[in-house]
Every structure is written in structure tokens, then in C-alpha cells.
Design a protein around this motif. Sequence first.
Motif, PDB file in Angstrom:
ATOM      1  N   SER A  60       0.829  -1.219   0.000  1.00 33.41           N
ATOM      2  CA  SER A  60       0.000   0.000   0.000  1.00 33.41           C
ATOM      3  C   SER A  60       0.856   1.258   0.000  1.00 33.41           C
ATOM      4  CB  SER A  60      -0.882   0.077   1.241  1.00 33.41           C
ATOM      5  OG  SER A  60      -1.618  -1.076   1.412  1.00 33.41           O
ATOM      6  N   LEU A  61       2.077   1.133   0.545  1.00 33.53           N
ATOM      7  CA  LEU A  61       2.953   2.305   0.645  1.00 33.53           C
ATOM      8  C   LEU A  61       3.375   2.806  -0.730  1.00 33.53           C
ATOM      9  CD1 LEU A  61       5.105   1.452   3.783  1.00 33.53           C
ATOM     10  CD2 LEU A  61       3.263   3.116   3.574  1.00 33.53           C
ATOM     11  N   PHE A  62       3.106   1.991  -1.757  1.00 32.01           N
ATOM     12  CA  PHE A  62       3.226   2.414  -3.145  1.00 32.01           C
ATOM     13  C   PHE A  62       2.494   3.753  -3.337  1.00 32.01           C
ATOM     14  CE2 PHE A  62       1.155   1.485  -7.464  1.00 32.01           C
ATOM     15  CZ  PHE A  62       2.222   2.015  -8.177  1.00 32.01           C
ATOM     16  N   GLY A  63       1.467   3.981  -2.546  1.00 33.71           N
ATOM     17  CA  GLY A  63       0.697   5.226  -2.601  1.00 33.71           C
ATOM     18  C   GLY A  63       1.511   6.461  -2.273  1.00 33.71           C
ATOM     19  N   LEU A  64       2.676   6.270  -1.631  1.00 34.79           N
ATOM     20  CA  LEU A  64       3.538   7.409  -1.286  1.00 34.79           C
ATOM     21  C   LEU A  64       4.130   8.069  -2.524  1.00 34.79           C
ATOM     22  CD1 LEU A  64       5.518   5.952   1.748  1.00 34.79           C
ATOM     23  CD2 LEU A  64       3.731   7.690   1.799  1.00 34.79           C
ATOM     24  N   LEU A  65       4.153   7.314  -3.642  1.00 33.40           N
ATOM     25  CA  LEU A  65       4.793   7.824  -4.859  1.00 33.40           C
ATOM     26  C   LEU A  65       3.862   8.741  -5.648  1.00 33.40           C
ATOM     27  CD1 LEU A  65       6.437   4.474  -6.031  1.00 33.40           C
ATOM     28  CD2 LEU A  65       7.495   6.347  -4.764  1.00 33.40           C
ATOM     29  N   GLY A  66       2.674   8.998  -5.096  1.00 28.70           N
ATOM     30  CA  GLY A  66       1.660   9.716  -5.866  1.00 28.70           C
ATOM     31  C   GLY A  66       1.862  11.219  -6.014  1.00 28.70           C
ATOM     32  N   GLY A  67       2.742  11.810  -5.200  1.00 31.56           N
ATOM     33  CA  GLY A  67       2.863  13.267  -5.254  1.00 31.56           C
ATOM     34  C   GLY A  67       3.410  13.772  -6.589  1.00 31.56           C
ATOM     35  N   GLY A  68       2.836  14.857  -7.074  1.00 30.18           N
ATOM     36  CA  GLY A  68       3.368  15.548  -8.248  1.00 30.18           C
ATOM     37  C   GLY A  68       3.396  14.768  -9.554  1.00 30.18           C
ATOM     38  N   ILE A  69       2.457  13.857  -9.765  1.00 29.23           N
ATOM     39  CA  ILE A  69       2.432  13.158 -11.051  1.00 29.23           C
ATOM     40  C   ILE A  69       1.445  13.847 -11.996  1.00 29.23           C
ATOM     41  CG2 ILE A  69       3.186  10.900 -10.211  1.00 29.23           C
ATOM     42  CD1 ILE A  69       0.223  10.100 -10.099  1.00 29.23           C
ATOM     43  N   THR A  70       1.609  13.565 -13.288  1.00 32.69           N
ATOM     44  CA  THR A  70       0.755  14.225 -14.278  1.00 32.69           C
ATOM     45  C   THR A  70      -0.665  13.660 -14.243  1.00 32.69           C
ATOM     46  OG1 THR A  70       1.249  12.599 -15.974  1.00 32.69           O
ATOM     47  CG2 THR A  70       2.738  14.493 -15.817  1.00 32.69           C
ATOM     48  N   GLN A  71      -1.568  14.406 -14.833  1.00 34.08           N
ATOM     49  CA  GLN A  71      -2.967  13.992 -14.917  1.00 34.08           C
ATOM     50  C   GLN A  71      -3.098  12.638 -15.628  1.00 34.08           C
ATOM     51  OE1 GLN A  71      -5.421  15.667 -13.439  1.00 34.08           O
ATOM     52  NE2 GLN A  71      -6.778  14.002 -14.040  1.00 34.08           N
ATOM     53  N   ARG A  72      -2.291  12.478 -16.681  1.00 35.07           N
ATOM     54  CA  ARG A  72      -2.328  11.232 -17.465  1.00 35.07           C
ATOM     55  C   ARG A  72      -1.877  10.042 -16.634  1.00 35.07           C
ATOM     56  NH1 ARG A  72      -2.607  12.127 -23.181  1.00 35.07           N
ATOM     57  NH2 ARG A  72      -2.447   9.979 -23.895  1.00 35.07           N
ATOM     58  N   ALA A  73      -0.763  10.237 -15.906  1.00 38.49           N
ATOM     59  CA  ALA A  73      -0.228   9.160 -15.069  1.00 38.49           C
ATOM     60  C   ALA A  73      -1.239   8.811 -13.989  1.00 38.49           C
ATOM     61  CB  ALA A  73       1.091   9.582 -14.439  1.00 38.49           C
ATOM     62  N   ARG A  74      -1.896   9.837 -13.478  1.00 43.05           N
ATOM     63  CA  ARG A  74      -2.916   9.640 -12.453  1.00 43.05           C
ATOM     64  C   ARG A  74      -4.059   8.783 -12.999  1.00 43.05           C
ATOM     65  NH1 ARG A  74      -3.800  14.632  -8.605  1.00 43.05           N
ATOM     66  NH2 ARG A  74      -1.850  13.757  -7.891  1.00 43.05           N
ATOM     67  N   ALA A  75      -4.486   9.091 -14.216  1.00 42.95           N
ATOM     68  CA  ALA A  75      -5.578   8.326 -14.842  1.00 42.95           C
ATOM     69  C   ALA A  75      -5.151   6.875 -15.052  1.00 42.95           C
ATOM     70  CB  ALA A  75      -5.977   8.969 -16.162  1.00 42.95           C
ATOM     71  N   SER A  76      -3.889   6.660 -15.459  1.00 41.78           N
ATOM     72  CA  SER A  76      -3.409   5.293 -15.657  1.00 41.78           C
ATOM     73  C   SER A  76      -3.372   4.524 -14.341  1.00 41.78           C
ATOM     74  CB  SER A  76      -2.000   5.286 -16.269  1.00 41.78           C
ATOM     75  OG  SER A  76      -2.061   5.790 -17.573  1.00 41.78           O
ATOM     76  N   LEU A  77      -2.963   5.207 -13.277  1.00 43.58           N
ATOM     77  CA  LEU A  77      -2.936   4.554 -11.957  1.00 43.58           C
ATOM     78  C   LEU A  77      -4.339   4.139 -11.524  1.00 43.58           C
ATOM     79  CD1 LEU A  77      -0.450   6.633  -9.790  1.00 43.58           C
ATOM     80  CD2 LEU A  77      -0.385   4.166 -10.201  1.00 43.58           C
ATOM     81  N   LEU A  78      -5.307   5.032 -11.747  1.00 39.24           N
ATOM     82  CA  LEU A  78      -6.683   4.711 -11.361  1.00 39.24           C
ATOM     83  C   LEU A  78      -7.216   3.551 -12.209  1.00 39.24           C
ATOM     84  CD1 LEU A  78      -8.245   8.259 -10.756  1.00 39.24           C
ATOM     85  CD2 LEU A  78      -7.503   6.605  -9.044  1.00 39.24           C
ATOM     86  N   ALA A  79      -6.845   3.533 -13.509  1.00 41.36           N
ATOM     87  CA  ALA A  79      -7.286   2.446 -14.395  1.00 41.36           C
ATOM     88  C   ALA A  79      -6.679   1.122 -13.940  1.00 41.36           C
ATOM     89  CB  ALA A  79      -6.887   2.744 -15.836  1.00 41.36           C
TER      90      ALA A  79
END
Length: 246
Positions: free
Chosen positions: A18-37
Motif C-alpha cells: 500500500s505504501l506504493f501510494g507514497l509515490l503519488g505526489g506531483g504526477i501528471t494527470q495522465r499518469a494519475r488516470a493510468s494509476l486509477l485504471a
Amino acid sequence: MNAVFAASLAGAGFCGASLFGLLGGGITQRARASLLAFAAGIILALAFADLLPESVEAAGPKAIACFATAFALMALLEGLHSSHHRHDEADTTRSIGSEGATVLLPFVIGFALHNLAEGFVVAAGAGASAVAVGGIGIGVMVHKIPEGGSLGAVLAGSGTSRAKVAVIAFVLGLVVPVAAGLTLFFSPPGESAVGMMSGAAGGVLCYLGGSHLLPEAREGGGREAGVVFAVSMLGGVVLLLTLLSG
Ligand SMILES: [Zn+2]
């Protein structure tokens, strides 16, 4: 005591992933969408290829009733919540992919339910020898890694603060050994009750994956998100039915 140790291994696997979630800061909108997908695919794979069969095996058709009820309740509660707060548009339309997303709580509840059930399952196997219990702990730990990873991807994709990610990961990881520990003092719930809990957890996660993560990912990432979702869901199902099947 063996049971608590084995459950701690499983909880640590979940927490670490779950700590993988720590890497979420400052990513692009596209990367964010891919993570959610990606998270949507893994979560739906878990619901259909892990939680549902496991819960039906333990509780029979009652598990399917729990799955459906949890799914329907999620939709109902969300509907009531949004009509209740109609004047407060900004708050209710706050999506997973936005700062301070309010919808994180149901994810935490869904995983807490599942981790609780899994702690009981590990404890139930603890009558066996120490070696067998160690095997159960490692087996469950391996399967907790994709689960924790999917939560981590949700947290990263939602831009949750690092402190909150750490607290959520730690508390949900801790639920597994705490559940196992409780069975040392209280008589453990029966197999059917645990199966019904897993069924309900499956319904909650299925709803969240299908009605929140996937639509948001597609909105933010278009075609790319669709491909990431399909690959992660089908890959997840194959893994859960082969290597990770226990
Ligand atoms: Zn599990």
C-alpha cells in the motif's frame, strides 16, 4: 501465537504494498488516470476471481446475497448522500482523482472488512503445525501484495497526502494480526460468517472499481486508460486463478 505471527506477515505484505501510494505526489494527470485504471482492473479482478469464489466456498449462496447487498447499499448510500448535500456541490462532486477525495473512506472500509476476514482465516488454520502456519502466512502474504498494491494505486491516483497514505497502510495492515489475535481471546466466527464478510467486501470493492475508478480513469486518460484497465483486470484474473490461487 503462531496465528498472530502468520497474520502479521500477511498484514506486512499488505501494508508494504500500500505504501506504493507514497509515490503519488506531483504526477501528471495522465499518469494519475493510468494509476486509477490499473487500480480499477486489479480491484475488479480481486472481487471476481478471489473474493467471490472464496466467499461462496465458505458461505454458499449467502455470500452472493452479501455481495449484491453490499453493492446495492453502496449505490443507495451514495445516492442519499449526494441528494442530501445538493447545495454543497463542490464537496459531493469531489472525485477520487482530486485533492482530499471524500470517497476514500469506502475503500478503507472495504479493505478493512476483507483484512478482518483474512485474519480470521489465518487464525482458523493455526491449529496446524508451526510449519503449516508459516506456510499459510506466506501464502496469504503473497496474495496481499496485489491487494495492497491496488489500494496504493488508488491512494497515489487520488493525490492523498503522504502522512494519510502511511496511516491508512499501517492501520489496514494491522487489522490482519489484530483479527487473528482476537481469536485467542474470543471464539472465532464460523466459516460461514467469514465467507459472508468476504462477500460483502467483494461487493463494496466491485462497486468502487466499476462506478468510481473506471469512469474517472476514462475521463482523465481516454483510450490509454481503457487499455491499462483491460490489461490489469485480465492479468489480475489470470494471476489470481493460477499462481496466486490458494
Ligand atoms: Zn485477500
